[in-house]
Design a protein around this motif. Structure first.
Motif, PDB file in Angstrom:
ATOM      1  N   SER A   1       0.869  -1.253   0.006  1.00  0.00           N
ATOM      2  CA  SER A   1      -0.102   0.019   0.120  1.00  0.00           C
ATOM      3  C   SER A   1       0.836   1.241  -0.020  1.00  0.00           C
ATOM      4  N   ASP A   2       0.037   2.496  -0.251  1.00  0.00           N
ATOM      5  CA  ASP A   2       0.762   3.615  -0.116  1.00  0.00           C
ATOM      6  C   ASP A   2       0.661   3.698   1.215  1.00  0.00           C
ATOM      7  N   VAL A   3       1.638   4.671   1.860  1.00  0.00           N
ATOM      8  CA  VAL A   3       1.557   4.897   3.575  1.00  0.00           C
ATOM      9  C   VAL A   3       1.751   6.515   3.828  1.00  0.00           C
ATOM     10  N   VAL A   4       0.645   7.008   4.268  1.00  0.00           N
ATOM     11  CA  VAL A   4       0.980   8.324   4.811  1.00  0.00           C
ATOM     12  C   VAL A   4       0.937   8.421   6.506  1.00  0.00           C
ATOM     13  N   VAL A   5       1.862   9.076   6.821  1.00  0.00           N
ATOM     14  CA  VAL A   5       2.319   9.254   8.214  1.00  0.00           C
ATOM     15  C   VAL A   5       2.174  10.711   8.536  1.00  0.00           C
ATOM     16  N   VAL A   6       1.164  10.915   9.683  1.00  0.00           N
ATOM     17  CA  VAL A   6       0.789  12.307   9.817  1.00  0.00           C
ATOM     18  C   VAL A   6       1.157  12.205  11.429  1.00  0.00           C
ATOM     19  N   ALA A   7       2.003  13.251  11.586  1.00  0.00           N
ATOM     20  CA  ALA A   7       2.543  13.605  13.043  1.00  0.00           C
ATOM     21  C   ALA A   7       2.493  14.813  13.365  1.00  0.00           C
ATOM     22  N   GLY A   8       2.003  15.206  14.565  1.00  0.00           N
ATOM     23  CA  GLY A   8       1.940  16.396  15.299  1.00  0.00           C
ATOM     24  C   GLY A   8       2.768  16.761  16.562  1.00  0.00           C
ATOM     25  N   GLY A   9       3.704  17.302  16.592  1.00  0.00           N
ATOM     26  CA  GLY A   9       4.442  17.715  17.723  1.00  0.00           C
ATOM     27  C   GLY A   9       5.217  16.531  18.308  1.00  0.00           C
ATOM     28  N   LEU A  10       5.115  16.195  19.595  1.00  0.00           N
ATOM     29  CA  LEU A  10       5.675  14.938  19.886  1.00  0.00           C
ATOM     30  C   LEU A  10       5.306  13.784  19.358  1.00  0.00           C
ATOM     31  N   GLY A  11       4.015  13.622  18.759  1.00  0.00           N
ATOM     32  CA  GLY A  11       3.697  12.400  18.206  1.00  0.00           C
ATOM     33  C   GLY A  11       4.380  11.832  16.878  1.00  0.00           C
ATOM     34  N   LEU A  12       5.590  12.549  16.598  1.00  0.00           N
ATOM     35  CA  LEU A  12       6.619  12.033  15.565  1.00  0.00           C
ATOM     36  C   LEU A  12       7.323  10.859  16.538  1.00  0.00           C
ATOM     37  N   ALA A  13       7.562  10.913  17.784  1.00  0.00           N
ATOM     38  CA  ALA A  13       8.358   9.923  18.357  1.00  0.00           C
ATOM     39  C   ALA A  13       7.594   8.689  18.278  1.00  0.00           C
TER      40      ALA A  13
ATOM     41  N   LEU B   1       9.200   0.894   7.588  1.00  0.00           N
ATOM     42  CA  LEU B   1       8.771   1.301   6.288  1.00  0.00           C
ATOM     43  C   LEU B   1      10.005   1.487   5.170  1.00  0.00           C
ATOM     44  N   LEU B   2      11.020   2.097   5.629  1.00  0.00           N
ATOM     45  CA  LEU B   2      12.150   2.323   4.862  1.00  0.00           C
ATOM     46  C   LEU B   2      13.324   1.448   4.827  1.00  0.00           C
ATOM     47  N   ALA B   3      13.414   0.330   5.694  1.00  0.00           N
ATOM     48  CA  ALA B   3      14.238  -0.380   5.790  1.00  0.00           C
ATOM     49  C   ALA B   3      14.013  -1.690   4.390  1.00  0.00           C
ATOM     50  N   PRO B   4      12.913  -2.013   4.292  1.00  0.00           N
ATOM     51  CA  PRO B   4      12.464  -2.956   3.157  1.00  0.00           C
ATOM     52  C   PRO B   4      11.507  -1.918   2.239  1.00  0.00           C
ATOM     53  N   ARG B   5      12.186  -1.082   1.529  1.00  0.00           N
ATOM     54  CA  ARG B   5      11.478   0.348   1.004  1.00  0.00           C
ATOM     55  C   ARG B   5      10.509  -0.432  -0.162  1.00  0.00           C
ATOM     56  N   ARG B   6      11.077  -1.449  -0.854  1.00  0.00           N
ATOM     57  CA  ARG B   6      10.404  -1.998  -2.054  1.00  0.00           C
ATOM     58  C   ARG B   6       9.052  -2.764  -1.696  1.00  0.00           C
ATOM     59  N   ARG B   7       8.885  -2.990  -0.392  1.00  0.00           N
ATOM     60  CA  ARG B   7       7.589  -3.575  -0.025  1.00  0.00           C
ATOM     61  C   ARG B   7       6.382  -2.754  -0.121  1.00  0.00           C
ATOM     62  N   TYR B   8       6.626  -1.316  -0.133  1.00  0.00           N
ATOM     63  CA  TYR B   8       5.557  -0.515   0.075  1.00  0.00           C
ATOM     64  C   TYR B   8       5.446   0.601  -1.353  1.00  0.00           C
ATOM     65  N   GLY B   9       4.262   1.280  -1.647  1.00  0.00           N
ATOM     66  CA  GLY B   9       4.230   2.297  -2.583  1.00  0.00           C
ATOM     67  C   GLY B   9       4.821   3.271  -2.198  1.00  0.00           C
ATOM     68  N   ARG B  10       4.095   4.569  -2.451  1.00  0.00           N
ATOM     69  CA  ARG B  10       4.291   5.893  -2.047  1.00  0.00           C
ATOM     70  C   ARG B  10       4.642   6.115  -0.364  1.00  0.00           C
ATOM     71  N   ILE B  11       5.441   6.682   0.177  1.00  0.00           N
ATOM     72  CA  ILE B  11       5.532   6.785   1.729  1.00  0.00           C
ATOM     73  C   ILE B  11       5.549   8.354   1.549  1.00  0.00           C
ATOM     74  N   ALA B  12       4.751   9.039   2.595  1.00  0.00           N
ATOM     75  CA  ALA B  12       4.768  10.510   2.783  1.00  0.00           C
ATOM     76  C   ALA B  12       4.866  10.729   4.240  1.00  0.00           C
ATOM     77  N   LEU B  13       5.473  11.451   4.793  1.00  0.00           N
ATOM     78  CA  LEU B  13       5.904  12.009   5.950  1.00  0.00           C
ATOM     79  C   LEU B  13       5.183  13.518   6.127  1.00  0.00           C
ATOM     80  N   LEU B  14       4.055  13.796   6.788  1.00  0.00           N
ATOM     81  CA  LEU B  14       3.735  15.031   7.110  1.00  0.00           C
ATOM     82  C   LEU B  14       3.724  15.254   8.331  1.00  0.00           C
TER      83      LEU B  14
END
Length: 270
Positions: free
Chosen positions: A104-116, A125-138
């Motif tokens: 799947s595509d994965v969208v990561v939405v973090a606010g403040g300390l929520g990034l931890a 997600l980034l270690a076996p990167r080929r297993r996923y579609g698009r990845i977005a960190l917001l």
């Protein structure tokens, strides 16, 4: 469950009142953990507090915890020095659905300390990167000075296989990026809503708006996951401090699929 004893290996300041501790066991080995789980950390003579794991699950011998000094225990944790003892119980709770998101595509939405608590998921997600579609960190936070893991975010930004957008509520100096709430970044990200898994963590009001925006973009409630925080005390669902409806955050969460808690989140008194 009595805490095992660990020792602080390193401490660094990440933002005003936010510190990251690296803890190693005083003896023996540590159990593996899943992204999104938490430990109960004890400052002996002060108390115990739940803190999400923010390190790499592939390196379970190094427990990384990012702490905001806002109460007596978290403030005491932030003041620990190299070699100081700290009690450890865990890991506890449910994790982010990283394995289920494969393909799947994965969208990561973090606010403040929520990034931890989302950082371990990003590592996986980034270690076996080929297993996923698009990845977005917001990622959104109050000011440039409050950005967590700034060097790491810059490194991710330079990669070609992850889309990174960062916004602040209040810009200072020569801030070159977005100003505004994190939900404004969702329209900038590239993803296919029909095949997207969204991971959301931050202040509860921010999560409400982020989830609404994701749903407005076409992401199904069954594909949105969020991490909730409540007053967890025992970590095993016995004391009742973190009960939300029929669920206990420490035992049934902290990560929930949105459709499971949607109705309870709409009730402000819970």
């Amino acid at each position: 469950m009595l805490p095992r004893v660990g020792r602080v290996r390193a401490r660094r300041r990440d933002a005003p009142l936010v510190f990251t501790l690296e803890i190693e066991p005083a003896e023996g080995s540590l159990p593996p953990f899943a992204p999104g789980q938490f430990n109960m950390l004890t400052v002996f003579g002060v108390g115990e507090v739940p803190i999400s794991l923010s390190g790499d699950p592939a390196r379970p011998g190094r427990l990384i915890h990012t702490v905001r000094a806002v109460g007596p225990v978290s403030t005491a944790l932030s003041r620990l020095d190299r070699g100081d003892p700290v009690g450890l119980r865990g890991p506890f709770g449910t994790g982010w659905p990283v394995e289920q998101a494969a393909g799947s595509d994965v969208v990561v939405v973090a606010g403040g300390l929520g990034l931890a608590p989302l950082r371990p998921a990003l590592y996986q997600l980034l270690a076996p990167r080929r297993r996923y579609g698009r990845i977005a960190l917001l990622y959104g936070t109050r000011s440039p000075a409050d950005i967590l893991f700034a060097r790491e975010i810059d490194a991710w930004r330079r990669r070609k296989d992850i889309e990174v957008h960062v916004t602040v509520d209040h810009a200072t100096g020569d801030w070159p990026h977005q100003v505004g709430v994190v939900t404004s970044l969702i329209s900038r990200a590239r993803f296919d809503p029909a095949r997207t898994t969204a991971l959301v963590c931050g202040p509860e009001v921010m999560m409400r708006f982020a989830i609404g925006t994701l749903q407005g973009a076409g992401v199904a409630s069954t594909q949105i996951y969020l991490s909730l925080e409540r007053n967890m005390k025992c970590a095993i669902g016995l004391c009742g401090h973190c009960q939300m409806g029929a669920a206990f955050i420490c035992r049934d969460g902290p990560v929930f699929r949105h459709d499971r808690v949607r109705d309870m989140l709409a009730l402000r008194e819970i």
